[in-house]
Design a protein around this motif. Sequence first.
Motif, PDB file in Angstrom:
ATOM      1  N   ALA A 374       0.833  -1.205   0.000  1.00 46.96           N
ATOM      2  CA  ALA A 374       0.000   0.000   0.000  1.00 46.96           C
ATOM      3  C   ALA A 374       0.865   1.251   0.000  1.00 46.96           C
ATOM      4  CB  ALA A 374      -0.927   0.002   1.215  1.00 46.96           C
ATOM      5  N   ILE A 375       1.956   1.216   0.760  1.00 45.25           N
ATOM      6  CA  ILE A 375       2.877   2.357   0.765  1.00 45.25           C
ATOM      7  C   ILE A 375       3.475   2.549  -0.624  1.00 45.25           C
ATOM      8  CG2 ILE A 375       5.066   3.207   1.685  1.00 45.25           C
ATOM      9  CD1 ILE A 375       4.392   1.830   4.311  1.00 45.25           C
ATOM     10  N   GLY A 376       3.896   1.448  -1.242  1.00 38.53           N
ATOM     11  CA  GLY A 376       4.449   1.540  -2.581  1.00 38.53           C
ATOM     12  C   GLY A 376       3.441   2.062  -3.589  1.00 38.53           C
ATOM     13  N   ASN A 377       2.194   1.577  -3.477  1.00 39.95           N
ATOM     14  CA  ASN A 377       1.156   2.053  -4.389  1.00 39.95           C
ATOM     15  C   ASN A 377       0.906   3.548  -4.228  1.00 39.95           C
ATOM     16  OD1 ASN A 377       0.311  -0.245  -5.931  1.00 39.95           O
ATOM     17  ND2 ASN A 377      -0.605  -1.092  -4.083  1.00 39.95           N
ATOM     18  N   ALA A 378       0.953   4.002  -2.977  1.00 41.49           N
ATOM     19  CA  ALA A 378       0.687   5.413  -2.708  1.00 41.49           C
ATOM     20  C   ALA A 378       1.797   6.311  -3.211  1.00 41.49           C
ATOM     21  CB  ALA A 378       0.476   5.628  -1.209  1.00 41.49           C
ATOM     22  N   ILE A 387       6.585  -1.113  -8.823  1.00 39.85           N
ATOM     23  CA  ILE A 387       6.691  -1.112  -7.360  1.00 39.85           C
ATOM     24  C   ILE A 387       7.459  -2.364  -6.966  1.00 39.85           C
ATOM     25  CG2 ILE A 387       5.425  -1.174  -5.182  1.00 39.85           C
ATOM     26  CD1 ILE A 387       3.075   0.110  -6.762  1.00 39.85           C
ATOM     27  N   VAL A 388       8.669  -2.185  -6.457  1.00 36.49           N
ATOM     28  CA  VAL A 388       9.535  -3.308  -6.131  1.00 36.49           C
ATOM     29  C   VAL A 388       9.899  -3.235  -4.658  1.00 36.49           C
ATOM     30  CG1 VAL A 388      11.672  -4.514  -6.695  1.00 36.49           C
ATOM     31  CG2 VAL A 388      10.464  -3.234  -8.477  1.00 36.49           C
ATOM     32  N   PRO A 397      16.833  -5.438  -5.319  1.00 36.59           N
ATOM     33  CA  PRO A 397      16.176  -6.495  -6.088  1.00 36.59           C
ATOM     34  C   PRO A 397      16.687  -6.528  -7.524  1.00 36.59           C
ATOM     35  CG  PRO A 397      14.582  -5.321  -4.766  1.00 36.59           C
ATOM     36  CD  PRO A 397      15.863  -4.554  -4.644  1.00 36.59           C
ATOM     37  N   GLY A 398      17.018  -7.732  -7.984  1.00 41.13           N
ATOM     38  CA  GLY A 398      17.551  -7.883  -9.326  1.00 41.13           C
ATOM     39  C   GLY A 398      19.050  -7.745  -9.411  1.00 41.13           C
ATOM     40  N   GLN A 399      19.675  -7.199  -8.377  1.00 43.63           N
ATOM     41  CA  GLN A 399      21.124  -7.049  -8.364  1.00 43.63           C
ATOM     42  C   GLN A 399      21.778  -8.381  -8.051  1.00 43.63           C
ATOM     43  OE1 GLN A 399      22.485  -4.206  -5.467  1.00 43.63           O
ATOM     44  NE2 GLN A 399      24.409  -3.823  -6.534  1.00 43.63           N
ATOM     45  N   GLU A 400      22.925  -8.645  -8.659  1.00 45.15           N
ATOM     46  CA  GLU A 400      23.625  -9.898  -8.420  1.00 45.15           C
ATOM     47  C   GLU A 400      23.908 -10.074  -6.939  1.00 45.15           C
ATOM     48  OE1 GLU A 400      27.577 -12.329 -10.024  1.00 45.15           O
ATOM     49  OE2 GLU A 400      27.233 -10.249 -10.629  1.00 45.15           O
ATOM     50  N   GLY A 401      23.539 -11.215  -6.400  1.00 47.51           N
ATOM     51  CA  GLY A 401      23.731 -11.508  -4.989  1.00 47.51           C
ATOM     52  C   GLY A 401      22.476 -11.356  -4.157  1.00 47.51           C
ATOM     53  N   TYR A 402      21.430 -10.760  -4.718  1.00 46.56           N
ATOM     54  CA  TYR A 402      20.216 -10.485  -3.948  1.00 46.56           C
ATOM     55  C   TYR A 402      19.496 -11.766  -3.542  1.00 46.56           C
ATOM     56  CZ  TYR A 402      15.631  -8.557  -2.714  1.00 46.56           C
ATOM     57  OH  TYR A 402      14.482  -8.208  -2.046  1.00 46.56           O
ATOM     58  N   GLU A 403      19.170 -11.864  -2.249  1.00 46.69           N
ATOM     59  CA  GLU A 403      18.317 -12.925  -1.721  1.00 46.69           C
ATOM     60  C   GLU A 403      17.312 -12.292  -0.765  1.00 46.69           C
ATOM     61  OE1 GLU A 403      20.633 -15.925   0.196  1.00 46.69           O
ATOM     62  OE2 GLU A 403      21.816 -16.397  -1.595  1.00 46.69           O
ATOM     63  N   TYR A 570      10.449  -0.045  -0.246  1.00 48.01           N
ATOM     64  CA  TYR A 570      10.512  -0.267  -1.689  1.00 48.01           C
ATOM     65  C   TYR A 570      11.721   0.439  -2.289  1.00 48.01           C
ATOM     66  CZ  TYR A 570       8.381   4.322  -1.274  1.00 48.01           C
ATOM     67  OH  TYR A 570       8.126   5.628  -0.909  1.00 48.01           O
ATOM     68  N   ALA A 571      12.104  -0.021  -3.468  1.00 46.27           N
ATOM     69  CA  ALA A 571      13.157   0.634  -4.239  1.00 46.27           C
ATOM     70  C   ALA A 571      12.546   1.792  -5.013  1.00 46.27           C
ATOM     71  CB  ALA A 571      13.802  -0.353  -5.202  1.00 46.27           C
ATOM     72  N   THR A 572      13.256   2.888  -5.071  1.00 47.76           N
ATOM     73  CA  THR A 572      12.757   4.072  -5.764  1.00 47.76           C
ATOM     74  C   THR A 572      13.458   4.235  -7.104  1.00 47.76           C
ATOM     75  OG1 THR A 572      12.439   5.163  -3.629  1.00 47.76           O
ATOM     76  CG2 THR A 572      12.390   6.553  -5.582  1.00 47.76           C
ATOM     77  N   PRO A 573      12.720   4.302  -8.196  1.00 45.38           N
ATOM     78  CA  PRO A 573      13.368   4.547  -9.492  1.00 45.38           C
ATOM     79  C   PRO A 573      13.891   5.976  -9.560  1.00 45.38           C
ATOM     80  CG  PRO A 573      10.991   4.683  -9.712  1.00 45.38           C
ATOM     81  CD  PRO A 573      11.257   4.231  -8.299  1.00 45.38           C
ATOM     82  N   ASN A 574      14.858   6.201 -10.437  1.00 47.42           N
ATOM     83  CA  ASN A 574      15.312   7.562 -10.707  1.00 47.42           C
ATOM     84  C   ASN A 574      14.436   8.146 -11.806  1.00 47.42           C
ATOM     85  OD1 ASN A 574      17.416   7.206  -8.913  1.00 47.42           O
ATOM     86  ND2 ASN A 574      18.913   6.710 -10.494  1.00 47.42           N
ATOM     87  N   ILE A 575      13.731   9.203 -11.487  1.00 50.33           N
ATOM     88  CA  ILE A 575      12.881   9.874 -12.467  1.00 50.33           C
ATOM     89  C   ILE A 575      13.292  11.333 -12.486  1.00 50.33           C
ATOM     90  CG2 ILE A 575      10.521  10.398 -13.181  1.00 50.33           C
ATOM     91  CD1 ILE A 575       9.597   8.007 -11.554  1.00 50.33           C
ATOM     92  N   VAL A 576      13.801  11.777 -13.601  1.00 55.93           N
ATOM     93  CA  VAL A 576      14.351  13.130 -13.701  1.00 55.93           C
ATOM     94  C   VAL A 576      13.756  13.846 -14.898  1.00 55.93           C
ATOM     95  CG1 VAL A 576      16.456  14.514 -13.820  1.00 55.93           C
ATOM     96  CG2 VAL A 576      16.509  12.267 -12.715  1.00 55.93           C
ATOM     97  N   GLY A 577      13.214  15.022 -14.651  1.00 56.45           N
ATOM     98  CA  GLY A 577      12.801  15.892 -15.734  1.00 56.45           C
ATOM     99  C   GLY A 577      13.997  16.716 -16.177  1.00 56.45           C
ATOM    100  N   VAL A 578      14.268  16.732 -17.475  1.00 59.41           N
ATOM    101  CA  VAL A 578      15.452  17.434 -17.985  1.00 59.41           C
ATOM    102  C   VAL A 578      15.058  18.315 -19.155  1.00 59.41           C
ATOM    103  CG1 VAL A 578      17.769  17.180 -18.936  1.00 59.41           C
ATOM    104  CG2 VAL A 578      16.913  15.490 -17.306  1.00 59.41           C
TER     105      VAL A 578
END
Length: 602
Positions: A374-378, A387-388, A397-403, A570-578
């Motif tokens: 719910a936090i991620g959705n918000a 939302i990861v 998540p998705g990085q080599e070594g992640y468990e 959650y992991a936060t994507p990088n979103i940049v307006g340029v």
Amino acid sequence: MPSTSEPARPSPARDGGPTKKRENIMTITSTRRLFLGGTAVVGSAAALSACGGQKSAEEQQKAAEEENQKAADEQSQLPSTAWEVAEYDAVADGGSLTLAVSQLPNNWNSAQTDGNLADLTDIRSPMGYGHEILYSEKGEKTLNPDYIESAELTSEDPQIVTFTYNKNAVWDNGDPIVVEDLISLWKATNGKNEEFLIVSPIGWDQIKEIRQTDDEFSGEIEFASPFADWITVLYPSIPAAVSSDPKTFNEGFTSEPTPSYGPYVVSDIDSSGGVITQKRNEKWWGRAPKLETIVWKVVDQSQAPAAFANGELDAYEIANGDELAQAKGRQDATIQVTNGLTWTHLTMNVEGGGGVLKDVKVREAIARGIDRNAIGNAVVGPLEAPIVLVNNFVYMPGQEGYEDSYEPLGSLEFDPEAAKKLLDDAGWAAASEGEVREKDGTQLAFEIIVPADTKSNEDRAAQVLTNLNAIGFKVGVKTVPSDAYFDEYITPKNFDAVTFSWVGGQFPESNSVNLVYPKDSGQNHTNFEDERLADLDNQLKAAFDEDEKHKLANEVSTMIAESFAIIPFYATPNIVGVKDGIVNYGASQFQSFDWTTVGVKA
């Protein structure tokens, strides 16, 4: 790059407010009392059994693997670098770049505790900070020849690294960058002299000696114990004039910048207006930078999206759906999205809440009573990005070594009934459904502190409040000034719970233990300490084999998970307006900016 999330080297707060950096000496994603033993595991098993029984170990493992693969698949759809690339000769000579920060630095020395902010890493980046190592789009590391001509491991037992600096490299006053600068920084940051208030001794505390060899530009580092990430302690970020004296190190650069050793130098600081201006460094020995000036403006999160939409900023890191909508309204700008190294969390002070948070069962109940989806959705949902959820304290998540570090604890699903069972077992009783639980006359109450005008931070706190109050907690939210959030609350551990973000870097294994060990770590805000981590940390730092490193790192992560002192969200994507036309700058997960090529397309 806290978010309210080094060099990770701090970056502007992606979720508003100041962002904390994860100190790993050179720069990844992203730091931190009771000896728990198996208590947390037992608590998890009891709680899950009370809610219909546990899945088999095989089923849990399969479910965890499927969830991680789903997260990895979602993330794989995003690029690692999204900015427009232009060759050096295709960039115009001149122009200015205006960027936002959440506050002026209260200490420009990034190695000093008060300098552990993402904004400062951003500001110091054009000044050379962190650029002795270059990172490719895939995160591959190479030495920057502008700073280091060569470095190699010349002996394994004892571990000795031989290096040679670029003889043309100088501080902005013209003094050469020499081995003595590195020796002085090592002595300041190795933790032996407590007068130096340092962010972290990682790496530096494993050095036995640094010796000058052929000349003042050549030397060797001998380690007292093996340190696999030796590349992170090769180059000084400040001259000996700054690091040789504790008072100068701690207080000498609270209002003025530490010396530049990059393409740009600070030309003006307008403290009242909240503006820092950088110009080309006349002493820079490398390729001439393209931009004439770089301007950093202090802008509140509530005002920054409009400032970008109105053209007052040339780029802006977008933190929520409202900001994204405003940014999309700008006709001469592009929205760039990549994977990120930033992750959010709820961090608890185990000595806070009047003693309520000292009990691991209470902290585990908090973890299981929060709806992280719910936090991620918000917060992330409106950003139109995956939302990861994060279930590891070392790897993303998705990085080599992640468990999944919670799989051995019975996973970390939203389970209010399990949370209530844990509270019952811990002796926190409610007179009736919906009432605040009490124990020995004390209410089950604590407070979350959030910085003003940080919507995503407020959204997370609101969801935590809603979920926990429904199972018998009395959670309050206190709003404090954004510029006081770290200085007056988080750093002195003057809080019950907080929810900022950590920005990671390229060496996640070296710094993750500091999240909860030792207690006085500059990145441990929990007041928790697990002595088991001491030996494991030494083993991890000495692991040159990648498989062994991953194994040890996941043992570390599981121990941190058992403490339930930090609940990852959650992991936060990088979103940049340029702004259109700006090249070689924008959203990236790993890749370094080359400040000599950042500019306007010719």
